[in-house]
Design a protein around this motif. Structure first.
Motif, PDB file in Angstrom:
ATOM      1  N   GLY A 125       0.780  -1.231   0.000  1.00 55.01           N
ATOM      2  CA  GLY A 125       0.000   0.000   0.000  1.00 55.01           C
ATOM      3  C   GLY A 125       0.809   1.276   0.000  1.00 55.01           C
ATOM      4  N   GLY A 126       2.150   1.167   0.027  1.00 58.73           N
ATOM      5  CA  GLY A 126       2.972   2.372   0.093  1.00 58.73           C
ATOM      6  C   GLY A 126       2.867   3.238  -1.145  1.00 58.73           C
ATOM      7  N   GLY A 127       2.863   2.615  -2.318  1.00 52.03           N
ATOM      8  CA  GLY A 127       2.749   3.392  -3.548  1.00 52.03           C
ATOM      9  C   GLY A 127       1.410   4.098  -3.650  1.00 52.03           C
ATOM     10  N   LEU A 128       0.331   3.393  -3.297  1.00 53.45           N
ATOM     11  CA  LEU A 128      -0.997   4.005  -3.332  1.00 53.45           C
ATOM     12  C   LEU A 128      -1.077   5.161  -2.338  1.00 53.45           C
ATOM     13  CD1 LEU A 128      -3.946   4.037  -4.251  1.00 53.45           C
ATOM     14  CD2 LEU A 128      -4.430   2.392  -2.428  1.00 53.45           C
ATOM     15  N   GLU A 129      -0.561   4.965  -1.137  1.00 53.55           N
ATOM     16  CA  GLU A 129      -0.609   6.033  -0.138  1.00 53.55           C
ATOM     17  C   GLU A 129       0.193   7.251  -0.602  1.00 53.55           C
ATOM     18  OE1 GLU A 129       0.526   6.889   4.538  1.00 53.55           O
ATOM     19  OE2 GLU A 129       0.161   4.829   3.872  1.00 53.55           O
ATOM     20  N   ALA A 130       1.352   7.026  -1.235  1.00 52.67           N
ATOM     21  CA  ALA A 130       2.138   8.143  -1.749  1.00 52.67           C
ATOM     22  C   ALA A 130       1.348   8.925  -2.795  1.00 52.67           C
ATOM     23  CB  ALA A 130       3.444   7.626  -2.342  1.00 52.67           C
ATOM     24  N   ALA A 131       0.672   8.209  -3.699  1.00 51.53           N
ATOM     25  CA  ALA A 131      -0.138   8.883  -4.719  1.00 51.53           C
ATOM     26  C   ALA A 131      -1.245   9.697  -4.068  1.00 51.53           C
ATOM     27  CB  ALA A 131      -0.719   7.848  -5.679  1.00 51.53           C
ATOM     28  N   TRP A 132      -1.888   9.120  -3.080  1.00 51.65           N
ATOM     29  CA  TRP A 132      -2.989   9.805  -2.400  1.00 51.65           C
ATOM     30  C   TRP A 132      -2.502  11.100  -1.748  1.00 51.65           C
ATOM     31  CZ3 TRP A 132      -6.969   5.711  -1.943  1.00 51.65           C
ATOM     32  CH2 TRP A 132      -8.247   6.221  -1.745  1.00 51.65           C
ATOM     33  N   ARG A 133      -1.367  11.007  -1.033  1.00 44.45           N
ATOM     34  CA  ARG A 133      -0.861  12.174  -0.303  1.00 44.45           C
ATOM     35  C   ARG A 133      -0.398  13.281  -1.256  1.00 44.45           C
ATOM     36  NH1 ARG A 133      -0.575  11.587   4.993  1.00 44.45           N
ATOM     37  NH2 ARG A 133      -0.623   9.483   5.889  1.00 44.45           N
ATOM     38  N   ILE A 134       0.280  12.899  -2.320  1.00 43.48           N
ATOM     39  CA  ILE A 134       0.787  13.919  -3.244  1.00 43.48           C
ATOM     40  C   ILE A 134      -0.345  14.614  -3.988  1.00 43.48           C
ATOM     41  CG2 ILE A 134       2.111  14.200  -5.385  1.00 43.48           C
ATOM     42  CD1 ILE A 134       4.047  12.061  -4.280  1.00 43.48           C
TER      43      ILE A 134
ATOM     44  N   LEU B 103      -2.460  18.538 -11.955  1.00 42.77           N
ATOM     45  CA  LEU B 103      -1.621  17.892 -12.966  1.00 42.77           C
ATOM     46  C   LEU B 103      -0.136  18.183 -12.744  1.00 42.77           C
ATOM     47  CD1 LEU B 103      -3.711  18.466 -16.227  1.00 42.77           C
ATOM     48  CD2 LEU B 103      -3.706  16.499 -14.683  1.00 42.77           C
ATOM     49  N   GLU B 104       0.147  19.336 -12.123  1.00 43.87           N
ATOM     50  CA  GLU B 104       1.550  19.681 -11.895  1.00 43.87           C
ATOM     51  C   GLU B 104       2.209  18.752 -10.884  1.00 43.87           C
ATOM     52  OE1 GLU B 104      -0.780  21.317  -8.660  1.00 43.87           O
ATOM     53  OE2 GLU B 104      -1.020  21.403 -10.853  1.00 43.87           O
ATOM     54  N   ALA B 105       1.415  18.006 -10.105  1.00 41.73           N
ATOM     55  CA  ALA B 105       1.974  17.109  -9.097  1.00 41.73           C
ATOM     56  C   ALA B 105       2.275  15.719  -9.655  1.00 41.73           C
ATOM     57  CB  ALA B 105       1.011  16.987  -7.914  1.00 41.73           C
ATOM     58  N   VAL B 106       1.860  15.439 -10.900  1.00 43.54           N
ATOM     59  CA  VAL B 106       2.026  14.094 -11.448  1.00 43.54           C
ATOM     60  C   VAL B 106       3.501  13.727 -11.601  1.00 43.54           C
ATOM     61  CG1 VAL B 106       1.619  12.655 -13.483  1.00 43.54           C
ATOM     62  CG2 VAL B 106      -0.225  14.079 -12.561  1.00 43.54           C
ATOM     63  N   ARG B 107       4.334  14.694 -12.057  1.00 45.12           N
ATOM     64  CA  ARG B 107       5.763  14.392 -12.208  1.00 45.12           C
ATOM     65  C   ARG B 107       6.396  14.083 -10.842  1.00 45.12           C
ATOM     66  NH1 ARG B 107      10.529  18.091 -15.062  1.00 45.12           N
ATOM     67  NH2 ARG B 107      12.271  17.116 -13.967  1.00 45.12           N
ATOM     68  N   GLU B 108       6.035  14.853  -9.813  1.00 45.02           N
ATOM     69  CA  GLU B 108       6.551  14.569  -8.473  1.00 45.02           C
ATOM     70  C   GLU B 108       6.155  13.167  -8.035  1.00 45.02           C
ATOM     71  OE1 GLU B 108       5.846  15.937  -3.821  1.00 45.02           O
ATOM     72  OE2 GLU B 108       4.930  17.081  -5.453  1.00 45.02           O
ATOM     73  N   LEU B 109       4.909  12.787  -8.309  1.00 43.25           N
ATOM     74  CA  LEU B 109       4.449  11.447  -7.958  1.00 43.25           C
ATOM     75  C   LEU B 109       5.271  10.387  -8.675  1.00 43.25           C
ATOM     76  CD1 LEU B 109       2.506   9.379  -6.776  1.00 43.25           C
ATOM     77  CD2 LEU B 109       0.909   9.928  -8.639  1.00 43.25           C
ATOM     78  N   ALA B 110       5.520  10.594  -9.964  1.00 40.14           N
ATOM     79  CA  ALA B 110       6.330   9.633 -10.720  1.00 40.14           C
ATOM     80  C   ALA B 110       7.711   9.484 -10.108  1.00 40.14           C
ATOM     81  CB  ALA B 110       6.429  10.081 -12.179  1.00 40.14           C
ATOM     82  N   GLU B 111       8.322  10.588  -9.716  1.00 41.42           N
ATOM     83  CA  GLU B 111       9.662  10.560  -9.101  1.00 41.42           C
ATOM     84  C   GLU B 111       9.652   9.741  -7.814  1.00 41.42           C
ATOM     85  OE1 GLU B 111      13.549  11.282  -8.781  1.00 41.42           O
ATOM     86  OE2 GLU B 111      12.649  12.844 -10.011  1.00 41.42           O
ATOM     87  N   VAL B 112       8.651   9.982  -6.963  1.00 41.94           N
ATOM     88  CA  VAL B 112       8.571   9.278  -5.680  1.00 41.94           C
ATOM     89  C   VAL B 112       8.367   7.778  -5.892  1.00 41.94           C
ATOM     90  CG1 VAL B 112       7.142   9.003  -3.615  1.00 41.94           C
ATOM     91  CG2 VAL B 112       7.808  11.290  -4.384  1.00 41.94           C
ATOM     92  N   LEU B 113       7.509   7.425  -6.833  1.00 40.20           N
ATOM     93  CA  LEU B 113       7.222   6.002  -7.060  1.00 40.20           C
ATOM     94  C   LEU B 113       8.424   5.270  -7.653  1.00 40.20           C
ATOM     95  CD1 LEU B 113       3.567   6.208  -8.437  1.00 40.20           C
ATOM     96  CD2 LEU B 113       4.306   5.582  -6.133  1.00 40.20           C
ATOM     97  N   VAL B 114       9.133   5.923  -8.569  1.00 39.97           N
ATOM     98  CA  VAL B 114      10.320   5.298  -9.158  1.00 39.97           C
ATOM     99  C   VAL B 114      11.414   5.123  -8.110  1.00 39.97           C
ATOM    100  CG1 VAL B 114      12.222   5.644 -10.787  1.00 39.97           C
ATOM    101  CG2 VAL B 114       9.871   6.026 -11.532  1.00 39.97           C
ATOM    102  N   ALA B 115      11.599   6.146  -7.286  1.00 39.82           N
ATOM    103  CA  ALA B 115      12.712   6.148  -6.340  1.00 39.82           C
ATOM    104  C   ALA B 115      12.488   5.222  -5.151  1.00 39.82           C
ATOM    105  CB  ALA B 115      12.964   7.568  -5.839  1.00 39.82           C
ATOM    106  N   GLY B 116      11.225   5.079  -4.711  1.00 37.25           N
ATOM    107  CA  GLY B 116      11.047   4.371  -3.451  1.00 37.25           C
ATOM    108  C   GLY B 116       9.986   3.312  -3.372  1.00 37.25           C
ATOM    109  N   HIS B 117       9.261   3.036  -4.470  1.00 36.55           N
ATOM    110  CA  HIS B 117       8.139   2.105  -4.352  1.00 36.55           C
ATOM    111  C   HIS B 117       8.106   1.033  -5.433  1.00 36.55           C
ATOM    112  CE1 HIS B 117       6.244   4.318  -1.049  1.00 36.55           C
ATOM    113  NE2 HIS B 117       6.616   5.421  -1.684  1.00 36.55           N
TER     114      HIS B 117
END
Length: 471
Positions: free
Chosen positions: A272-281, A360-374
């Motif tokens: 659930g870490g990736g989903l939670e990261a998406a939700w928070r961002i 939409l501006e937060a989508v790139r940040e989300l991609a970075e977080v998911l690639v780096a840590g999830h």
């Protein structure tokens, strides 16, 4: 039509309260348990189930009663469903009496308003003399050789534990489930997930007469014991006029994030870490609750989510997560054990009103977080028309359009970084994550250009051809 009546009570319906409620049928009715004790049934003289009382669910997630029933309720609240059979005319009134007695004893209330009657309902119809056959589906309205038909009339028809059980039973028999509702009903996104595709179907009663498919809009007819498209002389299915009428909520939009992650199957792995990261961002807060059915009843807990999935392996797990009442969002997650780890396929839907900004501006940040840590495998983000609340009406809303696609480190390594960075498109992918194991983020638009689908198709075809063939 089955009659659903729900008791919402601050106290748990204990054995004494259930005995008082079940006495609504008088002394001539018997009671029995089904579903390994999870359901109590009132039986007619011949053993035919008249009313089924589901095991009470403690709903600890704010907003669930309002999301599914359209009525606010304090939490925590005990949610007890009673369901009447169509076999006996008195059964619907009896279901209301059972729920009404529960609410009176426990200090709660009944949905729908006015359905609960604190009275004894005698059952005199002879139809009750036909016992239910062994292995019969629980409180299903019509059963044929190929199809189980469930009739429902609720503001939002959810994927309840009971309906999940019906789906599992019909699948085991190789049969279809057809859910039939009036046109004013909506279905939840988890229910849409399991009804999408043959043989299951959402059948909507057309106000002008007849039926149509609530997902595709095709006019339907009852043929050979099932609902099937009514075709013209050329064999083509026809769209129902009710399906293509203007949207109920013009200007509302829905952002959809489809992401897949894979993590090692280790003792300390939390799901659930990736989903939670998406939700928070995307919303500023994590999920509010989760559960295996609706209503979603448990506060969000990655540890409990992980324990459930681990206990069910090697079988997959399908769970639902919801957000706060003031920020409509809902996700479904399928957890699967693979040869290389644990895979999570999540679809997160977020609704926005006509004057709300879509992040939409937060989508790139989300991609970075998911690639780096999830452990991101891939992520597709799209935007299109859709209700702000996480439900689906039986009408055409228009397609969602791609915003971006992100390929995780495993896919980039397979296609090679050189090839993945050079798609035959007028765009420049953004490299994310560690330099020695990067992912790539491909911007495709702002969700308004239909050409985004062509760009996505070209990109995916390029990535597939860039993967070396197996030796």
């Amino acid at each position: 039509m089955t009659k659903d009546v729900i008791a919402l009570t601050p106290k748990m319906p204990d054995a004494a309260a259930l005995l008082v409620a079940l006495a609504a049928g008088g002394a001539d009715l018997d009671a029995a348990t089904a579903g390994e004790g999870a359901v109590v049934q009132l039986l007619g003289p011949g053993g035919r189930p008249l009313v089924s009382v589901e095991a009470p669910v403690l709903v600890q997630v704010p907003g669930e009663a309002e999301r599914l029933l359209g009525t606010p309720s304090d939490t925590p609240v005990w949610w007890t469903e009673t369901r009447a059979s169509t076999a006996v005319p008195e059964a619907a009134e009896l279901a209301g009496a059972v729920a009404g007695r529960l609410a009176e004893v426990l200090g709660g209330r009944v949905w729908p308003e006015g359905a609960g009657r604190v009275a004894t309902v005698p059952v005199a119809s002879e139809a009750s003399a036909a016992p239910a056959p062994t292995g019969a589906l629980p409180t299903v309205d019509v059963v044929t050789a190929s199809t189980a038909v469930v009739l429902a009339d609720r503001p939002v028809v959810p994927l309840t534990a009971w309906l999940s059980d019906v789906l599992r039973t019909t699948a085991a028999f190789g049969a279809a489930l057809h859910l039939v509702t009036p046109a004013h009903c909506r279905i939840s996104l988890p229910l849409r997930t399991v009804l999408t595709g043959v043989p299951n179907r959402w059948v909507v009663q057309d106000p002008a007469g007849g039926y149509y498919d609530g997902l595709s809009g095709a006019v339907l007819a009852w043929q050979d014991g099932t609902f099937a498209p009514a075709r013209d002389a050329q064999g083509r299915a026809q769209p129902a006029e009710a399906f293509v009428r203007p949207a109920e909520q013009p200007g509302e939009r829905r952002l959809t994030v489809q992401l897949r992650t894979e993590r090692p199957a280790e003792a300390d792995t939390l799901l659930g870490g990736g989903l939670e990261a998406a939700w928070r961002i995307l919303t500023g807060a994590g999920p509010a609750g989760w559960g295996t059915a609706e209503p979603v009843n448990l506060p969000w807990s990655p540890r409990q989510f992980t324990d459930l999935a681990r206990g069910r392996m090697p079988e997959p797990s399908l769970v639902t997560a919801v957000g706060r009442p003031d920020r409509p969002a809902l996700a479904t997650v399928r957890v699967t054990r693979t040869a290389t780890g644990i895979e999570e396929d999540a679809t997160l839907s977020l609704g926005y009103g006509p004057t709300e900004d879509v992040p939409l501006e937060a989508v790139r940040e989300l991609a970075e977080v998911l690639v780096a840590g999830h452990g991101l495998v891939s992520m597709l983000v799209s935007l299109g028309p859709g209700r702000r609340d996480p439900s689906l009406a039986p009408r055409y809303s228009g397609p969602a359009l791609p915003v971006s696609f992100t390929l995780g480190a495993p896919g980039v390594a397979e296609a090679t970084l050189t090839a993945a960075r050079r798609p035959p498109l007028a765009l420049t992918p953004v490299q994310l994550g560690p330099r020695n194991r990067p992912g790539l983020h491909y911007p495709l638009g702002d969700g308004t250009d239909p050409a985004g689908w062509d760009s996505l198709s070209t990109l995916l075809a390029h990535l597939r051809t860039a993967v070396p063939p197996l030796p």
